[in-house]
Design a protein around this motif. Sequence first.
Motif, PDB file in Angstrom:
ATOM      1  N   LYS A 225       0.836  -1.294   0.061  1.00 18.84           N
ATOM      2  CA  LYS A 225       0.108   0.010  -0.068  1.00 18.84           C
ATOM      3  C   LYS A 225       0.993   1.287  -0.047  1.00 18.84           C
ATOM      4  CE  LYS A 225      -3.936  -2.142   2.557  1.00 18.84           C
ATOM      5  NZ  LYS A 225      -4.586  -2.475   3.769  1.00 18.84           N
ATOM      6  N   SER A 226       2.069   1.072   0.519  1.00 17.89           N
ATOM      7  CA  SER A 226       3.018   2.279   0.518  1.00 17.89           C
ATOM      8  C   SER A 226       3.652   2.319  -1.085  1.00 17.89           C
ATOM      9  CB  SER A 226       4.265   2.068   1.455  1.00 17.89           C
ATOM     10  OG  SER A 226       3.420   1.831   2.946  1.00 17.89           O
ATOM     11  N   LEU A 227       3.466   1.536  -1.949  1.00 20.07           N
ATOM     12  CA  LEU A 227       3.887   1.836  -3.356  1.00 20.07           C
ATOM     13  C   LEU A 227       2.826   1.868  -4.384  1.00 20.07           C
ATOM     14  CD1 LEU A 227       6.461  -1.177  -2.941  1.00 20.07           C
ATOM     15  CD2 LEU A 227       6.908   1.061  -2.938  1.00 20.07           C
ATOM     16  N   PRO A 228       2.456   2.983  -4.228  1.00 21.68           N
ATOM     17  CA  PRO A 228       1.200   3.455  -5.264  1.00 21.68           C
ATOM     18  C   PRO A 228       1.772   3.299  -6.663  1.00 21.68           C
ATOM     19  CG  PRO A 228       1.772   5.414  -4.102  1.00 21.68           C
ATOM     20  CD  PRO A 228       2.397   4.220  -3.309  1.00 21.68           C
ATOM     21  N   GLN A 229       3.056   3.507  -7.016  1.00 20.99           N
ATOM     22  CA  GLN A 229       3.640   3.654  -8.098  1.00 20.99           C
ATOM     23  C   GLN A 229       4.035   2.358  -8.665  1.00 20.99           C
ATOM     24  OE1 GLN A 229       5.125   4.165  -5.206  1.00 20.99           O
ATOM     25  NE2 GLN A 229       7.352   4.397  -5.327  1.00 20.99           N
ATOM     26  N   LEU A 230       3.625   1.102  -7.836  1.00 24.06           N
ATOM     27  CA  LEU A 230       3.916  -0.066  -8.389  1.00 24.06           C
ATOM     28  C   LEU A 230       2.914  -0.665  -9.555  1.00 24.06           C
ATOM     29  CD1 LEU A 230       5.272  -3.144  -7.985  1.00 24.06           C
ATOM     30  CD2 LEU A 230       3.629  -3.639  -6.217  1.00 24.06           C
ATOM     31  N   VAL A 231       3.616  -1.058 -10.708  1.00 17.31           N
ATOM     32  CA  VAL A 231       3.113  -1.622 -11.711  1.00 17.31           C
ATOM     33  C   VAL A 231       3.292  -3.262 -11.673  1.00 17.31           C
ATOM     34  CG1 VAL A 231       2.821  -1.682 -14.308  1.00 17.31           C
ATOM     35  CG2 VAL A 231       3.153   0.463 -13.141  1.00 17.31           C
ATOM     36  N   VAL A 232       2.237  -4.040 -11.404  1.00 16.80           N
ATOM     37  CA  VAL A 232       2.415  -5.566 -11.815  1.00 16.80           C
ATOM     38  C   VAL A 232       2.217  -6.001 -13.064  1.00 16.80           C
ATOM     39  CG1 VAL A 232       1.816  -7.707 -10.762  1.00 16.80           C
ATOM     40  CG2 VAL A 232       2.086  -5.755  -9.119  1.00 16.80           C
ATOM     41  N   MET A 233       2.979  -6.453 -13.758  1.00 12.27           N
ATOM     42  CA  MET A 233       2.625  -7.177 -15.167  1.00 12.27           C
ATOM     43  C   MET A 233       2.985  -8.466 -15.387  1.00 12.27           C
ATOM     44  SD  MET A 233       4.267  -5.681 -18.556  1.00 12.27           S
ATOM     45  CE  MET A 233       3.738  -3.931 -18.413  1.00 12.27           C
ATOM     46  N   GLU A 234       1.748  -9.132 -15.823  1.00  8.91           N
ATOM     47  CA  GLU A 234       1.981 -10.578 -16.082  1.00  8.91           C
ATOM     48  C   GLU A 234       2.283 -10.860 -17.534  1.00  8.91           C
ATOM     49  OE1 GLU A 234      -0.371 -12.345 -17.715  1.00  8.91           O
ATOM     50  OE2 GLU A 234      -2.208 -11.090 -18.080  1.00  8.91           O
ATOM     51  N   THR A 235       3.104 -11.841 -18.030  1.00  8.52           N
ATOM     52  CA  THR A 235       3.395 -11.981 -19.198  1.00  8.52           C
ATOM     53  C   THR A 235       2.804 -13.712 -19.714  1.00  8.52           C
ATOM     54  OG1 THR A 235       5.269 -13.599 -18.561  1.00  8.52           O
ATOM     55  CG2 THR A 235       5.505 -11.143 -18.852  1.00  8.52           C
ATOM     56  N   GLY A 236       1.877 -13.882 -18.801  1.00 11.93           N
ATOM     57  CA  GLY A 236       1.016 -15.136 -19.043  1.00 11.93           C
ATOM     58  C   GLY A 236       1.796 -16.318 -18.957  1.00 11.93           C
ATOM     59  N   GLY A 237       0.809 -17.457 -18.992  1.00 12.38           N
ATOM     60  CA  GLY A 237       1.482 -18.827 -19.000  1.00 12.38           C
ATOM     61  C   GLY A 237       1.738 -19.511 -17.599  1.00 12.38           C
ATOM     62  N   MET A 238       1.297 -20.740 -17.637  1.00 13.65           N
ATOM     63  CA  MET A 238       1.468 -21.648 -16.443  1.00 13.65           C
ATOM     64  C   MET A 238       2.736 -22.532 -16.800  1.00 13.65           C
ATOM     65  SD  MET A 238      -0.624 -20.423 -14.339  1.00 13.65           S
ATOM     66  CE  MET A 238      -2.139 -19.711 -14.198  1.00 13.65           C
ATOM     67  N   LYS A 239       3.332 -22.667 -18.064  1.00 12.28           N
ATOM     68  CA  LYS A 239       4.470 -23.521 -18.384  1.00 12.28           C
ATOM     69  C   LYS A 239       4.332 -24.922 -17.715  1.00 12.28           C
ATOM     70  CE  LYS A 239       7.391 -21.423 -20.047  1.00 12.28           C
ATOM     71  NZ  LYS A 239       7.304 -21.026 -21.377  1.00 12.28           N
ATOM     72  N   GLY A 240       2.890 -25.496 -17.563  1.00  8.22           N
ATOM     73  CA  GLY A 240       2.965 -26.616 -17.106  1.00  8.22           C
ATOM     74  C   GLY A 240       3.110 -26.812 -15.460  1.00  8.22           C
ATOM     75  N   ARG A 241       3.455 -25.637 -14.489  1.00  8.66           N
ATOM     76  CA  ARG A 241       3.445 -25.712 -13.357  1.00  8.66           C
ATOM     77  C   ARG A 241       2.124 -25.458 -12.771  1.00  8.66           C
ATOM     78  NH1 ARG A 241       8.797 -23.748 -12.528  1.00  8.66           N
ATOM     79  NH2 ARG A 241       9.880 -24.101 -14.569  1.00  8.66           N
ATOM     80  N   ARG A 242       1.093 -25.185 -13.118  1.00 11.73           N
ATOM     81  CA  ARG A 242       0.034 -25.007 -12.497  1.00 11.73           C
ATOM     82  C   ARG A 242      -1.305 -25.193 -13.620  1.00 11.73           C
ATOM     83  NH1 ARG A 242      -0.123 -20.898  -7.699  1.00 11.73           N
ATOM     84  NH2 ARG A 242      -2.316 -21.015  -8.067  1.00 11.73           N
ATOM     85  N   GLN A 243      -2.517 -25.285 -12.940  1.00 10.13           N
ATOM     86  CA  GLN A 243      -3.542 -25.472 -13.766  1.00 10.13           C
ATOM     87  C   GLN A 243      -3.765 -24.109 -14.499  1.00 10.13           C
ATOM     88  OE1 GLN A 243      -7.378 -26.184 -11.628  1.00 10.13           O
ATOM     89  NE2 GLN A 243      -8.531 -26.228 -13.563  1.00 10.13           N
ATOM     90  N   GLU A 244      -3.994 -24.146 -16.071  1.00 13.26           N
ATOM     91  CA  GLU A 244      -4.335 -22.931 -16.820  1.00 13.26           C
ATOM     92  C   GLU A 244      -5.610 -22.385 -16.225  1.00 13.26           C
ATOM     93  OE1 GLU A 244      -2.813 -21.662 -19.038  1.00 13.26           O
ATOM     94  OE2 GLU A 244      -1.060 -23.494 -19.276  1.00 13.26           O
ATOM     95  N   LEU A 245      -5.662 -21.094 -16.254  1.00 13.26           N
ATOM     96  CA  LEU A 245      -6.778 -20.188 -15.906  1.00 13.26           C
ATOM     97  C   LEU A 245      -7.020 -19.316 -16.845  1.00 13.26           C
ATOM     98  CD1 LEU A 245      -5.657 -19.495 -12.003  1.00 13.26           C
ATOM     99  CD2 LEU A 245      -7.453 -21.355 -12.928  1.00 13.26           C
ATOM    100  N   LEU A 246      -8.185 -18.719 -16.569  1.00 16.73           N
ATOM    101  CA  LEU A 246      -8.783 -17.570 -17.466  1.00 16.73           C
ATOM    102  C   LEU A 246      -7.864 -16.269 -16.967  1.00 16.73           C
ATOM    103  CD1 LEU A 246     -12.588 -17.894 -17.582  1.00 16.73           C
ATOM    104  CD2 LEU A 246     -11.099 -17.971 -19.545  1.00 16.73           C
TER     105      LEU A 246
END
Length: 370
Positions: A225-246
């Motif tokens: 909450k102290s980092l309003p300038q934080l941008v979290v960006m996903e590049t997609g993909g489970m790489k077989g490590r987890r169940q695929e999700l929407l």
Amino acid sequence: MNKPLSTLTLSPSSIRHELRNRIIRLAATDRSGFDSLALAVFRYQAVFNPIYSLYLKHLKVQPEKIRTIAEIPFLPIGFFKQHPILTRSSDEAKPCLEDLLTFESSGTTGVVTSRHFVSDPALYDTVSQQIFENRYGPLNRFHILALLPSYLERNNSSLVYMVQRFIQKSDSAFSGFFLHNTAELTTTLQELAAQPEPDRKILLIGVTFALLDWAESDTDFSFLKSLPQLVVMETGGMKGRRQELLREEVHDLLTARLGISAVHSEYGMTELLSQAYSTGDGIFEMSSTLRVLLRDVNDPFAIQSLPDNQSASATRLTGGINVVDLANLDSCSFIETQDLGQYEKDRPDAFRVIGRFDNSDIRGCNLMVI
């Protein structure tokens, strides 16, 4: 540059040089002039890309008769698995493939992977940086934290190559890669929260399964909450490590666990040198050198047009994603992907990625299967 190449008096290498300069100018400004440049690149590649040229001949396409982007045949992305896709002017020396920067897609054992030979890394560096900065601002105003374990475990990832250069451009002592050491990632973010820099943002870019593993750990994320300038960006993909999700499910999990308002996304792949970014809700904006066209799911040569009354329509068009990537000047700029997408209602410059065609390889780059 809209005339057939055979009528031009410039040498092939001079044509390429002029196209390269136009692509760089376009990347630095906006999308005006995209169509005319795309047609010029098409006519150049139709002559000087052996695989693409042969593909056009099999389709009985006469390049000089192509007048719009929608008429351009798109090369199926699977060709990158079987052939070196290279555009080379006839007056240039034939490159040695082993000497070229080569990006390779991820794949399980026994799966044939795509290879993208990059003969002009400087063009890729320039375009990818400009696309990012057009959307988010100068890289030297960022701390860049990369959580990309599956990509770092191999040495030919286009994503790692790009992020590595972004980290260098950020000129920050906090920037860097985190393989599996999420505890160090948390500590770095806590240090940034303890000494906030209003003039710098923080980009946390990560492969989806690694971000989820971190978010679902027993870490107390209240300090974010102290980092309003934080941008979290996903590049997609489970790489077989987890169940695929929407994608929507992934974003809901991340926003709830991390206490952030939105999750950003990057759309790119081994076979493309341009990217598109989403600042939330899975809506990607086409960048200055990248255009998405949707093809009919049953007819790969039929491009879907936006309806005239799209602003009043509640139905989104769905189709296979074709990509025009002008940064692919030296490979092929017209790629028929195996992704399924939708045009975004009321936004002709935006699209969604909603899944993949049946029987296509599950790719760990920027999307979940439906």
